[in-house]
Design a protein around this motif. Sequence first.
Motif, PDB file in Angstrom:
ATOM      1  N   GLU A  78       0.870  -1.085   0.114  1.00  0.00           N
ATOM      2  CA  GLU A  78      -0.096   0.029  -0.026  1.00  0.00           C
ATOM      3  C   GLU A  78       0.834   1.272  -0.098  1.00  0.00           C
ATOM      4  O   GLU A  78       1.613   1.340   0.854  1.00  0.00           O
ATOM      5  CB  GLU A  78      -0.850   0.141   1.154  1.00  0.00           C
ATOM      6  N   ILE A  79       0.540   2.193  -0.855  1.00  0.00           N
ATOM      7  CA  ILE A  79       1.427   3.402  -1.023  1.00  0.00           C
ATOM      8  C   ILE A  79       0.308   4.554  -1.067  1.00  0.00           C
ATOM      9  O   ILE A  79      -0.437   4.673  -1.739  1.00  0.00           O
ATOM     10  CB  ILE A  79       2.167   3.549  -2.175  1.00  0.00           C
ATOM     11  N   ALA A  80       0.526   5.477  -0.120  1.00  0.00           N
ATOM     12  CA  ALA A  80      -0.302   6.872  -0.100  1.00  0.00           C
ATOM     13  C   ALA A  80       0.512   7.920  -0.907  1.00  0.00           C
ATOM     14  O   ALA A  80       1.857   8.061  -0.805  1.00  0.00           O
ATOM     15  CB  ALA A  80      -0.507   7.175   1.522  1.00  0.00           C
ATOM     16  N   VAL A  81      -0.167   8.549  -1.688  1.00  0.00           N
ATOM     17  CA  VAL A  81       0.379   9.485  -2.839  1.00  0.00           C
ATOM     18  C   VAL A  81      -0.124  10.876  -2.440  1.00  0.00           C
ATOM     19  O   VAL A  81      -1.430  10.938  -2.389  1.00  0.00           O
ATOM     20  CB  VAL A  81       0.442   8.932  -4.086  1.00  0.00           C
ATOM     21  N   LYS A  82       0.586  12.151  -2.344  1.00  0.00           N
ATOM     22  CA  LYS A  82       0.193  13.127  -2.541  1.00  0.00           C
ATOM     23  C   LYS A  82       0.863  13.978  -3.763  1.00  0.00           C
ATOM     24  O   LYS A  82       2.110  13.968  -3.698  1.00  0.00           O
ATOM     25  CB  LYS A  82       0.505  14.089  -1.338  1.00  0.00           C
ATOM     26  N   LEU A  83       0.053  14.610  -4.452  1.00  0.00           N
ATOM     27  CA  LEU A  83       0.304  15.252  -5.504  1.00  0.00           C
ATOM     28  C   LEU A  83       0.922  16.680  -5.138  1.00  0.00           C
ATOM     29  O   LEU A  83       0.478  17.335  -4.026  1.00  0.00           O
ATOM     30  CB  LEU A  83      -0.429  15.306  -6.678  1.00  0.00           C
ATOM     31  N   LYS A  84       1.447  17.787  -6.016  1.00  0.00           N
ATOM     32  CA  LYS A  84       1.936  18.886  -5.874  1.00  0.00           C
ATOM     33  C   LYS A  84       0.539  19.849  -5.337  1.00  0.00           C
ATOM     34  O   LYS A  84       0.424  20.909  -4.701  1.00  0.00           O
ATOM     35  CB  LYS A  84       2.517  19.440  -6.991  1.00  0.00           C
ATOM     36  N   ASP A  85      -0.673  19.530  -6.076  1.00  0.00           N
ATOM     37  CA  ASP A  85      -1.995  20.318  -5.806  1.00  0.00           C
ATOM     38  C   ASP A  85      -2.783  19.695  -4.774  1.00  0.00           C
ATOM     39  O   ASP A  85      -3.891  20.346  -4.558  1.00  0.00           O
ATOM     40  CB  ASP A  85      -2.634  20.282  -7.162  1.00  0.00           C
ATOM     41  N   ASN A  86      -1.909  18.866  -3.871  1.00  0.00           N
ATOM     42  CA  ASN A  86      -2.491  18.444  -2.731  1.00  0.00           C
ATOM     43  C   ASN A  86      -3.655  17.191  -2.934  1.00  0.00           C
ATOM     44  O   ASN A  86      -4.228  16.916  -2.042  1.00  0.00           O
ATOM     45  CB  ASN A  86      -3.248  19.468  -1.810  1.00  0.00           C
ATOM     46  N   THR A  87      -3.722  16.973  -4.120  1.00  0.00           N
ATOM     47  CA  THR A  87      -4.570  15.616  -4.411  1.00  0.00           C
ATOM     48  C   THR A  87      -3.934  14.594  -3.637  1.00  0.00           C
ATOM     49  O   THR A  87      -2.724  14.133  -3.787  1.00  0.00           O
ATOM     50  CB  THR A  87      -4.591  15.319  -5.872  1.00  0.00           C
ATOM     51  N   ARG A  88      -4.837  13.568  -3.168  1.00  0.00           N
ATOM     52  CA  ARG A  88      -4.173  12.331  -2.299  1.00  0.00           C
ATOM     53  C   ARG A  88      -5.024  11.282  -2.676  1.00  0.00           C
ATOM     54  O   ARG A  88      -6.344  11.298  -3.129  1.00  0.00           O
ATOM     55  CB  ARG A  88      -4.512  12.587  -0.798  1.00  0.00           C
ATOM     56  N   PHE A  89      -4.221  10.036  -2.938  1.00  0.00           N
ATOM     57  CA  PHE A  89      -4.953   8.742  -3.060  1.00  0.00           C
ATOM     58  C   PHE A  89      -4.076   7.779  -2.729  1.00  0.00           C
ATOM     59  O   PHE A  89      -2.736   8.010  -2.385  1.00  0.00           O
ATOM     60  CB  PHE A  89      -5.238   8.583  -4.536  1.00  0.00           C
ATOM     61  N   VAL A  90      -4.467   6.582  -2.644  1.00  0.00           N
ATOM     62  CA  VAL A  90      -3.803   5.329  -2.043  1.00  0.00           C
ATOM     63  C   VAL A  90      -3.896   4.333  -3.024  1.00  0.00           C
ATOM     64  O   VAL A  90      -4.854   4.386  -3.889  1.00  0.00           O
ATOM     65  CB  VAL A  90      -4.613   4.544  -0.920  1.00  0.00           C
ATOM     66  N   ALA A  91      -2.744   3.727  -3.280  1.00  0.00           N
ATOM     67  CA  ALA A  91      -2.372   2.848  -4.608  1.00  0.00           C
ATOM     68  C   ALA A  91      -1.618   1.728  -4.029  1.00  0.00           C
ATOM     69  O   ALA A  91      -1.521   1.549  -2.791  1.00  0.00           O
ATOM     70  CB  ALA A  91      -1.648   3.748  -5.656  1.00  0.00           C
ATOM     71  N   HIS A  92      -1.477   0.888  -4.910  1.00  0.00           N
ATOM     72  CA  HIS A  92      -0.611  -0.394  -4.512  1.00  0.00           C
ATOM     73  C   HIS A  92       0.624  -0.475  -5.539  1.00  0.00           C
ATOM     74  O   HIS A  92       0.367  -0.363  -6.693  1.00  0.00           O
ATOM     75  CB  HIS A  92      -1.459  -1.703  -4.581  1.00  0.00           C
TER      76      HIS A  92
END
Length: 217
Positions: free
Chosen positions: A114-128
Amino acid sequence: MLPKVNDLVYIQVASADNKETDKECKSRIADVEEEFFLIEMPIEIGSGRIKRLFVGDELSVYFLTDAGVKNYFNTYVLGSVDDVVQLIRIRKPEPESITKIQRRNFLRVVAELEIAVKLKDNTRFVAHTDDVGGGGVSFLCDGKYKLTQGDQLFCWLLIPYKNGSIEHAPFEAEVVRTKMLETGRMLVMLKFASISDMERQKIIRYCFERQFDFRNR
């Protein structure tokens, strides 16, 4: 053919900093156990300084045969032992893994973490993840996220170990490449842009555990 007690070994420590990786150290085999070597504290060639090693450090090692041929293998640090002097315990390589060609790339293994990701525009999501390694990771996510080469991401990786413990490894990464799949999902390949040695060692430790799992199947 493996190095023997009193043989010299030459070591480079995998690092995100190429200058550090390029530094060569020398050490000596102090003892040989069934699955491990014990080596003396490495000394940097040129400066003469002691090179500190930490649990999880990935090493590129070579030793010379009687004919003067360099034999290379990759290994990692398991810990230290206090004898008359402090010794470092490293994993003994499989004889068939010893080559005459140096392999400096970080180990990578297939793994669905499991990896949590945050983009520069503060968009967040969880992926694998699709695979992980000491130099970067790749993951699968929904194709709706607009990720392109060069994007900077802030990530947190969830790492489970065989002993049941769980660690989190935060890091900053750069998108190296993306690939849209027929399923509508996107494969995103990352290289680490900023990660502490401690966090990298967590990932490398996991990789070696996985590698031994695959080997023993």
